[in-house]
Design an enzyme around this catalytic site. Sequence first.
Site, PDB file in Angstrom:
ATOM      1  N   GLY A  28       0.829  -1.208   0.000  1.00 30.56           N
ATOM      2  CA  GLY A  28       0.000   0.000   0.000  1.00 30.56           C
ATOM      3  C   GLY A  28       0.854   1.245   0.000  1.00 30.56           C
TER       4      GLY A  28
ATOM      5  N   ALA B 251       2.034  12.508   6.352  1.00 31.53           N
ATOM      6  CA  ALA B 251       2.595  12.262   5.019  1.00 31.53           C
ATOM      7  C   ALA B 251       1.623  12.708   3.951  1.00 31.53           C
ATOM      8  CB  ALA B 251       2.892  10.775   4.851  1.00 31.53           C
TER       9      ALA B 251
ATOM     10  N   LYS C 176      -7.673   5.377  19.145  1.00 31.95           N
ATOM     11  CA  LYS C 176      -7.561   6.017  17.830  1.00 31.95           C
ATOM     12  C   LYS C 176      -8.906   5.958  17.099  1.00 31.95           C
ATOM     13  CE  LYS C 176      -4.882   6.079  13.545  1.00 31.95           C
ATOM     14  NZ  LYS C 176      -5.406   7.380  13.169  1.00 31.95           N
TER      15      LYS C 176
ATOM     16  N   ASN D 282      -5.029  21.060  10.160  1.00 31.60           N
ATOM     17  CA  ASN D 282      -5.084  19.963   9.164  1.00 31.60           C
ATOM     18  C   ASN D 282      -6.494  19.692   8.679  1.00 31.60           C
ATOM     19  OD1 ASN D 282      -2.488  19.754  10.025  1.00 31.60           O
ATOM     20  ND2 ASN D 282      -2.580  17.570  10.549  1.00 31.60           N
TER      21      ASN D 282
ATOM     22  N   GLU E  51     -13.188   5.980   4.679  1.00 36.90           N
ATOM     23  CA  GLU E  51     -12.971   4.807   5.544  1.00 36.90           C
ATOM     24  C   GLU E  51     -14.027   4.759   6.661  1.00 36.90           C
ATOM     25  OE1 GLU E  51      -8.616   3.326   5.408  1.00 36.90           O
ATOM     26  OE2 GLU E  51      -8.524   5.408   6.066  1.00 36.90           O
TER      27      GLU E  51
ATOM     28  N   LYS F 201      -5.792   1.246   2.120  1.00 35.55           N
ATOM     29  CA  LYS F 201      -7.050   1.744   2.671  1.00 35.55           C
ATOM     30  C   LYS F 201      -7.791   0.565   3.280  1.00 35.55           C
ATOM     31  CE  LYS F 201      -7.385   6.165   1.341  1.00 35.55           C
ATOM     32  NZ  LYS F 201      -7.659   7.279   2.292  1.00 35.55           N
TER      33      LYS F 201
ATOM     34  N   ASN G 164     -13.238  12.622  12.114  1.00 32.35           N
ATOM     35  CA  ASN G 164     -13.297  12.448  10.659  1.00 32.35           C
ATOM     36  C   ASN G 164     -14.664  12.732  10.022  1.00 32.35           C
ATOM     37  OD1 ASN G 164     -10.728  11.655  11.384  1.00 32.35           O
ATOM     38  ND2 ASN G 164     -10.596  10.051   9.858  1.00 32.35           N
TER      39      ASN G 164
HETATM   40  O1  KPL Z   1      -6.022  10.393  11.813  1.00 31.75           O
HETATM   41  C1  KPL Z   1      -6.536  11.430  11.488  1.00 31.75           C
HETATM   42  C2  KPL Z   1      -7.144  11.483  10.142  1.00 31.75           C
HETATM   43  O2  KPL Z   1      -7.281  12.561   9.583  1.00 31.75           O
HETATM   44  O3  KPL Z   1      -7.486  10.407   9.636  1.00 31.75           O
HETATM   45  C3  KPL Z   1      -6.647  12.559  12.466  1.00 31.75           C
HETATM   46  C4  KPL Z   1      -5.979  12.149  13.747  1.00 31.75           C
HETATM   47  C5  KPL Z   1      -8.074  12.868  12.705  1.00 31.75           C
HETATM   48  C6  KPL Z   1      -5.906  13.784  12.052  1.00 31.75           C
HETATM   49  O4  KPL Z   1      -6.525  14.506  11.059  1.00 31.75           O
END
Ligand code: KPL
Length: 300
Positions: A7, A121, A177, A244, A259, A73, A185
């Site tokens: 991947g 990344a 997580k 982000n 996902e 993915k 998300n």
């Molecule tokens: O893992 C993430 C993602 O965007 O999938 C987080 C921790 C929410 C950071 O944006």
Amino acid sequence: MEIVVIGAGSLGTLIGGLLARKHAVTLVGRGPHMAAIQKNGLNITGAIDEQTYPQAVTDATGADAALAVVTVKTYDTASAIEVIKSGSYQAVLSLQNGLTEEQLAAAIDAEVLAGTVTYGAQHTEPGRVTCTGIGEVVLGAHGGGKSSHADRAGDAFDQCGINTIVGTDMPTRRWKKVAVNAGINPVTALARVKNGALQSEPLRTIARQATKESARTARQSGVPLSNREAIAELERVVTATAANRSSMLQDVDAGKRTEIDAICGVVRERADRYGVDVPMTKTLLGLIRGWEKENEVRES
Ligand code: KPL
């Protein structure tokens, strides 16, 4: 160590590229990206500035290596399993979202490890990956406890300068997580906002509710994750990644499949199994699935 990284998206390319500093790495990915790496090596930019030379292939059927690192993915896990089953590996490490390690462990004979990654990344063009943030990798036996394979994988990562911790509590870390992703998300993807927008109402309450529902479900599944711990982690990640765009927002903006099944879908499935009420999770799952259905999304 011989390592196959299945991947070569953003994260897989970065991790594979860094592992190639010291190990015989084979990256498995799509045509143009693999062709560029095969020709000129991999260009890592951003927080790391380096050229490394993993092998790059589009098909790893029948490969033989000490470790497979799975970074596809979540919805491509079944095809990664087919590739793994066709070859020979001592251990398989999932660095994916959700609880995908359980799907791998049910299907393959090699020991399955699970990990979490906070390196950032971005894969912008063939043959290149940008490291948008130095973080850490935590990896360990997928069911928790000690594992000599996890120790070896941890050493292999460490030798390449990747900040690595070998953990004995992966189920709790992985559920934490999932709980954070379930809060951030779908809410950022639906509201089309950066993660930092979850610091203000009304999105803050929605995200917190989804995270708490995941923590409650984790506890009913036998994983000790308190609401307080899950919410503290949600707040920490929202603050640390305020600028982000979450991976799900990026997928939605690009018209790609998300996902959501591996995040809210897995929480809902476990909640149903253990009789936990998760109304916010179900709402967010339904809204994202509805968006995917209406928008004829592309995979990867
Ligand atoms: O893992 C993430 C993602 O965007 O999938 C987080 C921790 C929410 C950071 O944006």
